[in-house]
Design an enzyme around this catalytic site. Structure first.
Site, mmCIF file in Angstrom:
data_model
loop_
_atom_site.group_PDB
_atom_site.id
_atom_site.type_symbol
_atom_site.label_atom_id
_atom_site.label_comp_id
_atom_site.label_asym_id
_atom_site.label_seq_id
_atom_site.Cartn_x
_atom_site.Cartn_y
_atom_site.Cartn_z
ATOM 1 N N TYR A 69 -3.751 1.715 12.462
ATOM 2 C CA TYR A 69 -4.130 2.172 11.156
ATOM 3 C C TYR A 69 -3.493 1.327 9.884
ATOM 4 O O TYR A 69 -2.809 1.865 9.220
ATOM 5 C CB TYR A 69 -3.796 3.653 11.051
ATOM 6 C CG TYR A 69 -4.681 4.727 12.047
ATOM 7 C CD1 TYR A 69 -5.533 4.063 12.813
ATOM 8 C CD2 TYR A 69 -4.166 5.869 12.022
ATOM 9 C CE1 TYR A 69 -6.291 5.022 13.493
ATOM 10 C CE2 TYR A 69 -4.942 6.794 12.888
ATOM 11 C CZ TYR A 69 -5.921 6.291 13.640
ATOM 12 O OH TYR A 69 -6.573 7.370 14.564
ATOM 13 N N GLY A 70 -3.324 0.136 10.250
ATOM 14 C CA GLY A 70 -2.646 -0.722 9.319
ATOM 15 C C GLY A 70 -1.221 -0.392 8.852
ATOM 16 O O GLY A 70 -0.481 -0.521 9.854
#
Length: 266
Positions: A69-70
């Site tokens: 998720y970054g």
């Protein structure tokens, strides 16, 4: 303010107690390569802090994140400083997202590396729940090294429970046989994994629901589709929590109101 505090429930026999809605945090750290109906900007720290405070006031105690998720994990590590004990944190292993593409590694070495990295990023000495982020080859993954590695990490106290975020019925059931929890897609448009929920109920294992609102797409159809979808989700007694990914405070409040209408009528 109406809240979910009185509706917290056990996640199977894991020892964890979670709110019936969890906050998904893809949108805290990544806005490329995501399957949402509208584009969005990542929230700044003030907006993210305000959303977390609102979630807490609304009775949400479960946060779902992942290395894929970054910057979600790193941001949460800073945003939750001093408040970590108030949250049940679920992260994942297996999937990496780099240079706009996902790649997967389910080896024991990478599983340990990923968990230890998540601990550093999230600024905590334990994770409540870690799920294997499947690439779709569920049974092949479960026959490999990731699950034994997570079992060892649980024995070491670095994680409290582990499970699987998969894509097949066979994978979901096999994951529950050896683990604590399965994350399952279940919504008005997709109910093919219902038998995983049935298995969890009969074996006292935990169930988290992903895509309860079909990644926001159900919100484009009909009148109060969130309530309709949550009626389906919470009608099954195996479900502990549905993960809702939003950075919009109004949407978060509306989802909680919809959930309370359903839960209060059960």
């Amino acid at each position: 303010m109406n809240s979910l505090h009185t509706h917290h429930r056990p996640l199977g026999s894991s020892g964890l107690t979670v709110s019936p809605l969890g906050l998904g945090t893809v949108k805290f750290g990544r806005n490329t390569g995501v399957k949402y109906p509208q584009q969005f900007e990542l929230p700044d720290d003030r907006q993210a802090l305000d959303l977390l405070a609102l979630a807490q006031d609304l009775g949400i105690n479960l946060i779902d994140t992942a290395p894929a998720y970054g910057t979600s994990e790193e941001r949460l590590g800073k945003l939750l400083a001093g408040r970590r004990q108030k949250w049940v944190i679920c992260s994942k292993v297996g999937e990496e997202f780099e240079q706009g593409r996902s790649h997967f590694d389910f080896s024991a070495a990478h599983t340990r590396l990923s968990v230890e990295r998540s601990l550093r990023r999230l600024n905590t000495d334990y994770l409540d729940l870690v799920l294997v982020h499947s690439d779709g080859n569920d049974l092949q993954i479960l026959e490999g090294e990731a699950y034994p590695a997570l079992e060892q990490l649980k024995c070491e106290g670095l994680i409290r429970a582990f499970g699987f975020s998969g894509k097949t019925v066979e994978g979901g059931i096999a994951a529950l046989e050896a683990g604590d929890c399965a994350m399952v897609t279940y919504n008005l448009a997709e109910q093919s994994e219902r038998s995983v929920l049935d298995f969890a109920l009969s074996h006292n294992k935990g169930i988290l629901i992903k895509k309860a609102l079909a990644s926001g797409h159900l919100c484009l159809q009909g009148e109060d589709p969130a309530k309709k979808s949550l009626e389906l989700v919470f009608a099954h007694p195996a479900v502990a929590s549905a993960i809702i990914g939003t950075i919009n405070p109004r949407h978060l409040q509306q989802n909680v109101i919809s959930a309370l209408k359903v839960l209060d009528s059960l």
